[in-house]
Scaffold this motif. Structure first.
Motif, PDB file in Angstrom:
ATOM      1  N   LYS A  61       0.849  -1.180   0.000  1.00  0.00           N
ATOM      2  CA  LYS A  61       0.000   0.000   0.000  1.00  0.00           C
ATOM      3  C   LYS A  61       0.889   1.235   0.000  1.00  0.00           C
ATOM      4  O   LYS A  61       1.900   1.281   0.695  1.00  0.00           O
ATOM      5  CB  LYS A  61      -0.871  -0.028   1.259  1.00  0.00           C
ATOM      6  N   TYR A  62       0.495   2.209  -0.804  1.00  0.00           N
ATOM      7  CA  TYR A  62       1.251   3.459  -0.900  1.00  0.00           C
ATOM      8  C   TYR A  62       0.294   4.609  -0.577  1.00  0.00           C
ATOM      9  O   TYR A  62      -0.800   4.686  -1.138  1.00  0.00           O
ATOM     10  CB  TYR A  62       1.787   3.663  -2.320  1.00  0.00           C
ATOM     11  N   ASP A  63       0.706   5.476   0.317  1.00  0.00           N
ATOM     12  CA  ASP A  63      -0.117   6.636   0.662  1.00  0.00           C
ATOM     13  C   ASP A  63       0.709   7.898   0.475  1.00  0.00           C
ATOM     14  O   ASP A  63       1.903   7.915   0.774  1.00  0.00           O
ATOM     15  CB  ASP A  63      -0.553   6.606   2.137  1.00  0.00           C
ATOM     16  N   ASN A  93      -4.227   7.071  -2.059  1.00  0.00           N
ATOM     17  CA  ASN A  93      -3.924   5.725  -1.579  1.00  0.00           C
ATOM     18  C   ASN A  93      -3.931   4.763  -2.748  1.00  0.00           C
ATOM     19  O   ASN A  93      -4.818   4.838  -3.600  1.00  0.00           O
ATOM     20  CB  ASN A  93      -4.984   5.215  -0.581  1.00  0.00           C
ATOM     21  N   LYS A  94      -2.954   3.903  -2.751  1.00  0.00           N
ATOM     22  CA  LYS A  94      -2.918   2.851  -3.772  1.00  0.00           C
ATOM     23  C   LYS A  94      -2.680   1.531  -3.067  1.00  0.00           C
ATOM     24  O   LYS A  94      -1.775   1.413  -2.238  1.00  0.00           O
ATOM     25  CB  LYS A  94      -1.793   3.132  -4.761  1.00  0.00           C
ATOM     26  N   ASP A 121      -2.095  -2.589  -3.716  1.00  0.00           N
ATOM     27  CA  ASP A 121      -1.695  -3.538  -4.743  1.00  0.00           C
ATOM     28  C   ASP A 121      -1.608  -4.898  -4.062  1.00  0.00           C
ATOM     29  O   ASP A 121      -0.677  -5.160  -3.298  1.00  0.00           O
ATOM     30  CB  ASP A 121      -0.330  -3.093  -5.294  1.00  0.00           C
ATOM     31  N   VAL A 138      -5.481  -4.020  -8.055  1.00  0.00           N
ATOM     32  CA  VAL A 138      -4.777  -2.761  -7.793  1.00  0.00           C
ATOM     33  C   VAL A 138      -5.819  -1.649  -7.806  1.00  0.00           C
ATOM     34  O   VAL A 138      -6.513  -1.462  -8.804  1.00  0.00           O
ATOM     35  CB  VAL A 138      -3.695  -2.474  -8.857  1.00  0.00           C
ATOM     36  N   GLU A 152      -6.779   2.490  -6.749  1.00  0.00           N
ATOM     37  CA  GLU A 152      -6.281   3.812  -6.361  1.00  0.00           C
ATOM     38  C   GLU A 152      -7.450   4.673  -5.884  1.00  0.00           C
ATOM     39  O   GLU A 152      -8.534   4.603  -6.442  1.00  0.00           O
ATOM     40  CB  GLU A 152      -5.604   4.494  -7.554  1.00  0.00           C
ATOM     41  N   TYR A 153      -7.191   5.455  -4.870  1.00  0.00           N
ATOM     42  CA  TYR A 153      -8.243   6.313  -4.321  1.00  0.00           C
ATOM     43  C   TYR A 153      -7.698   7.727  -4.129  1.00  0.00           C
ATOM     44  O   TYR A 153      -6.575   7.906  -3.662  1.00  0.00           O
ATOM     45  CB  TYR A 153      -8.707   5.785  -2.965  1.00  0.00           C
ATOM     46  N   HIS A 154      -8.482   8.687  -4.502  1.00  0.00           N
ATOM     47  CA  HIS A 154      -8.148  10.088  -4.250  1.00  0.00           C
ATOM     48  C   HIS A 154      -9.164  10.625  -3.250  1.00  0.00           C
ATOM     49  O   HIS A 154     -10.361  10.617  -3.530  1.00  0.00           O
ATOM     50  CB  HIS A 154      -8.227  10.909  -5.538  1.00  0.00           C
TER      51      HIS A 154
END
Lengths: 797, 203
Positions: A454-456, A482-483, A485, A522, A524-526
């Motif tokens: 997870k990438y934030d 937030n992503k 995977d 995968v 992605e959230y904005h």
């Protein structure tokens, strides 16, 4: 340190001296923030002038020019700090000094001691923390009106803020956002309450500097700060309790130096056996908890750095009777009203149980810039290891965890606080985070939560504008990316049953053995969050706060990916890949009055959540072990309306009463169905006798009344093999109302000049009332715990 | 602490951060489901005519985690006033090779017991095995003699009609509790591994 302060005062002073009409005055009091006592002999220094407070803590400064001044306020044993005040706008000001024994006293301007300007919030102090020394963070937080908890037994306690919990409640421990698998109902925060100096709850998403997704609220755990002076002090708290026949010890040692260096070490240990209800032992409810932390660094006024590391390890037994085989066992448990496993008291912790370890490390640096503000940057590392052991078919399998997750998180944050101006302050910052979850397949159980990365990334700006003496306006905005995977196995039958073959066929990597697909979702959230609010103070002691907060939360891994039989809960939990962010808009108002005689707070709120994610029982699925309830995640529009109310009255010199009430109503807006797991209304009433002259004696008697939750979602029909027909599974029906009576007494003895000993006695559930709590997940199987005597010794040295 | 030192520290932590971000494309291994049961076969053989059998089979291809409904099949019907020799076989067919769960039960015979439960047509069942018939994982035979239920007898009366036969396997039960050795489940406790009811008939 002192030299820098003087320099700053001098620079500011020179700037401000001009040929204006200098006839302004500033007056007020310097007050001990801790107990509200006016401080005699406190000094206020500016432009080479020095004013000393009188016996009533009062000061009066005349001949001031209508401009901003930097005042340095100090008191013996306290560090000096500078407060900038625009004298053209302000003529009275009370300064609050935090005046803990041996600890850093922080100068705080009245009204600015809070995390947010206009949100509803409340802080619990050292005294309350000590009282809960042998319990958990969640237990202590229930002292705050509007905060309840979702329990699994008495040892796994998840805080609920105004009806919301789990991923909607952010926990900030030492300025680090806890990453401890908060998504699970039976995952309690991995924090030893004894390491905290104070805990503040912000009831909403307005504390944007920490994150934007705290739809429920933020819990901020702060350590005691170390004064920049030559000092060595410590504290040890010992607690023993009769229910569970165990206790805890927590000890802390702090060394500070004049040059700003400090060292701090803390250790805690807690051990309890099986707790008991008024009628029987709750078998396998013991707990063993160890914690330690170490901090050192340099803390000067102009700059500083520190290193912090903490370790938390807990082993918690889960009620033996709560392990059920199938839906018939659950029906029997609900009908029998008595657990079917009651063994003799023991300290042994058997399966089912949890073993959780949490490591947290932090490096922090800050620097102050003259006439500008403060820059802080921080790197933190967290490693959370969770094992859950179940009752499994063979000896060999029982020795293996059924759930084995390793969550590793790295975070970098950096922010700048512009606080040099008298009429406004601004704060801005960024965040980068990487997280890795590893689910070990050697459990020989299908992964409930998959492997993921997870990438934030986030950025925020927030500010406060001091419009006038009694009006402060705040606003803030935050963006988060937030992503996630993941690598997840789906049984092909499940994949098709969920209808993923139409929507997600492109994420299949391969067909694995056992009729499974390996997939790579995968997402992605904005997310955008924002807040605006105002605090208006009027009359002598009144304040009105109004706040609006917009908050978006990306779904957590459980909501997206949960898939399979949760053995310890005997239920199949199903996430949904289609789940999207939820968006909350919350309006809250707080009207309060605080005088010596009496005070109150009325705090209504309305929280409208679009695409609210909830987990509810929907059906049962047949297997060779019988039927299991299916719990599915679903999104709906929801509305939470509530009020928290408090009142205190100092009747006589030594007598005080406190009255609290909280109510929340949660509903799906589209179909008027009540939301699951909403706290029942409750009221607390307490009478306290406090005699300062005689050993600081405090005696209190508290009555807690919990109404029955009459609003709950419908129950489900299931097929019972025993009854050979469909029966109503009363899985949502709440238990009856109940009333608990608690008493507490504290005494303080001086030990020499610097040390003291506090002795406290608490009796919980004095009447040994038999009850069940709607928000205890073990309410289907057993009563809640009965009477408990606690003895507490707290030594400050 | 000077700025250089701090920058060094930041650089180290930054490196840690970046290196930990490096993506490894290794795919995870599927979990081997150690506890899964896909198949249970209860075979009843007429004690006087070994060619006369009733086979009750439970099959759940995706196990207890999967949404596919299990399919029970019963071949043959019971005859009135007959005693059948019963045996139970339990498999996990989702693994390759197929996992024979029956062997696991034998190895922990002292912790497992089957129950055969029916209220219908006066049918009775009795255990024909005990723990000492089986060997533990080290190959040592048990010395205790509580029933296990991997073999049993089922006896019909002269009444005919429909029968619901419930087959239960429990582990960590109390085998010494009252009635348990006779096949009465009421006081057994423990946790169920199997709890399934077959429908058949006596003709």
């Amino acid at each position: 340190m002192k030299r820098h302060t003087w320099l700053l005062v001098l620079i500011l002073g020179i700037n401000f001296i001009s040929a204006q009409e200098c006839e302004k005055t500033l007056s007020g009091k310097v007050i001990d923030f801790h107990d509200g006592v006016p401080l005699e002999g406190a000094t206020i220094v500016f432009n080479n002038r020095k004013i000393v407070t009188d016996a009533s803590g009062t000061y009066n400064i005349e001949g001031l020019c209508p401009t901003s001044y930097a005042f340095t306020i100090s008191h013996e044993k306290c560090n000096s700090q500078v407060i900038t005040i625009d004298v053209s706008k302000t003529s009275t000001k009370d300064f609050y000094l935090e005046h803990h024994l041996n600890e850093l006293a922080e100068v705080k301007v009245a009204g600015a001691t809070t995390e947010t300007n206009s949100s509803q919030e409340e802080t619990i102090s050292n005294d309350v923390i000590e009282k809960y020394s042998s319990a958990s963070l969640g237990d202590a937080l229930r002292e705050i009106t509007g905060v309840s908890s979702l329990n699994t037994g008495s040892t796994i306690v998840k805080p609920i803020i105004q009806g919301l919990s789990g991923s909607r409640v952010m926990i900030i421990n030492n300025n680090v956002r806890m990453q401890d698998m908060e998504w699970g109902d039976e995952h309690a925060p991995n924090i030893d309450i004894n390491a905290a100096g104070s805990v503040t709850v912000v009831k909403g998403a307005s504390a944007l500097q920490y994150g934007g997704d705290a739809i429920g609220g933020v819990i901020i755990v702060e350590p005691n700060r170390v004064p920049a002076k030559d000092t060595l002090f410590g504290k040890t708290v010992l607690t023993g309790a009769t229910n569970g026949i165990g206790g805890s010890v927590a000890t802390e040692l702090v060394k500070g130096y004049e040059n700003g260096w400090f060292f701090k070490i803390h250790g805690g240990f807690k051990r309890f056996g099986d707790v008991e209800t008024p009628d029987y032992i709750l078998s396998n409810t013991g707990i063993s908890e160890k914690s330690a932390s170490l901090a050192f660094g340099v803390n000067k006024f102009t700059s500083g750095w520190d290193v912090y590391y903490s370790y938390f390890d807990t082993e918690i037994g889960v009620l033996a009777a709560s392990h059920i085989g199938n839906v018939d066992d659950l029906i029997n448990s609900i009908n029998n009203q008595q657990p079917d496993i009651i063994r003799d008291f023991t300290y042994d912790i058997e399966n089912p149980k949890q073993e959780v370890t949490h490591h947290l490390g932090r490096l922090k640096y800050f620097k102050r810039f003259e006439e500008l503000g403060k820059w802080s940057t921080q790197y933190d590392f967290q490693y959370n290891q969770r094992f859950e052991f179940d009752i499994r078919r063979t000896e060999e399998l029982r020795s293996k965890p059924s759930l084995d997750l390793e969550l590793t998180t790295h975070t970098i944050t950096s922010d700048f606080s512009f606080d040099a101006k008298a009429d406004y302050s601004l704060k801005t910052g960024i965040l980068l985070r990487y997280q890795d979850n590893f689910a070990d397949p050697s459990t020989e159980v299908r992964r409930l939560i998959p492997d993921y990365e997870k990438y934030d990334a986030g950025a925020f700006v927030s500010g406060e504008y001091f419009a006038s003496d009694n009006l402060t306006i705040d606003a803030g905005i935050r963006y988060d990316f937030n992503k996630i995977d993941a690598k997840k196995f789906y049984l092909i039958s499940r994949w098709e049953e969920r209808g993923y073959n139409n929507d997600f066929s492109d994420i299949i990597i391969e067909r694995a053995r056992g009729s499974q697909f390996l997939t790579n979702p995968v997402f992605e959230y904005h997310s955008l969050s924002g807040t605006i609010g105002a605090q208006y103070t009027f009359g002598q002691d009144n304040a009105l706060k109004v706040n609006y907060a917009l908050s978006q939360r990306a779904p957590n891994p459980a909501e997206l990916f949960s898939d399979g039989l949760h053995h310890s809960a005997a239920r199949i939990e199903l996430g949904d890949l289609r789940i999207d962010q939820e968006t909350s808009q919350k309006v809250s108002i707080s009207l309060q009055k605080n005088t010596e005689k009496w005070g109150y707070e009325l705090a209504p709120y309305a929280n409208f959540i679009n695409d609210y994610i909830l987990l509810e029982p929907t059906d049962v699925e047949l297997s060779i072990r019988g039927a299991f309830p299916i719990w599915e995640y679903r999104q709906t529009n929801a509305r939470l309306l509530g009020i928290d109310a408090k009142l205190y009255i100092n009747w006589l010199d030594k007598w005080r009463t406190d009255h609290n009430f909280s109510l929340v109503k949660g509903q799906e807006t589209d179909n008027d169905i009540a939301l699951i797991n909403m706290p029942a209304p409750n009221t607390n009433n307490k009478i306290t006798y406090h005699n300062k002259e005689w050993k600081d004696l405090t005696i209190s008697l508290e009555s807690q009344f919990f109404f029955r939750q009459n609003e709950f979602p419908p129950n489900i029909e299931v097929f019972s093999i025993d009854a050979d027909q469909d029966v109503l599974l009363e899985i949502n029906t709440p238990p009856d109302a109940y009333h608990l009576l608690n008493a507490n007494a504290d005494l303080k003895f001086a030990l020499g000049t610097k040390s003291n000993l506090k002795v406290g006695v608490t009796i919980n559930n004095i009447l040994d009332e038999t009850y069940r709590n709607y928000l205890n997940r073990q309410r289907f199987f057993a009563d809640d715990i009965g009477r408990n005597f606690l003895l507490r010794l707290s030594i400050n040295y | 602490m000077n700025t250089n030192k701090f920058l060094t520290m930041l650089a180290i932590s930054g490196t840690l951060f970046i290196s930990s971000c490096s993506d490894d494309d290794d795919n995870p291994d599927p979990a081997n489901e150690g506890e899964l049961i896909t198949t249970m076969t209860v075979t009843l053989t007429n004690s006087t005519d070994t060619s006369d059998t009733v086979v009750m089979r439970f099959f759940d291809e995706d196990g207890e985690n999967g949404p596919t409904e299990p399919t029970p099949t019963v071949t043959g019907t019971l005859k009135a006033s007959t005693t059948y020799n019963g045996s139970v076989a339990v498999l996990n067919e989702s693994e390759d090779p197929v996992e024979i769960v029956t062997e696991e039960i034998q190895e922990e015979a002292d912790e497992h017991q089957f129950f055969f439960i029916t209220d219908d047509l006066g049918i009775t069942t009795a255990y024909t095995d005990n723990e000492s018939n089986y060997e533990n994982a080290e190959g040592v035979a048990f010395t205790s003699t509580n029933p296990v239920g991997l073999t049993f007898t089922l006896t019909t009366t002269d009444t005919t009609g429909d029968v619901a036969l419930r087959v239960v396997l429990r582990h960590e039960l109390d085998k010494d509790a009252s009635g348990v050795a006779e096949g009465n489940i009421a006081n057994a406790g423990g946790s169920p591994d199997i709890d399934w009811t077959f429908n058949t008939s006596v003709e």
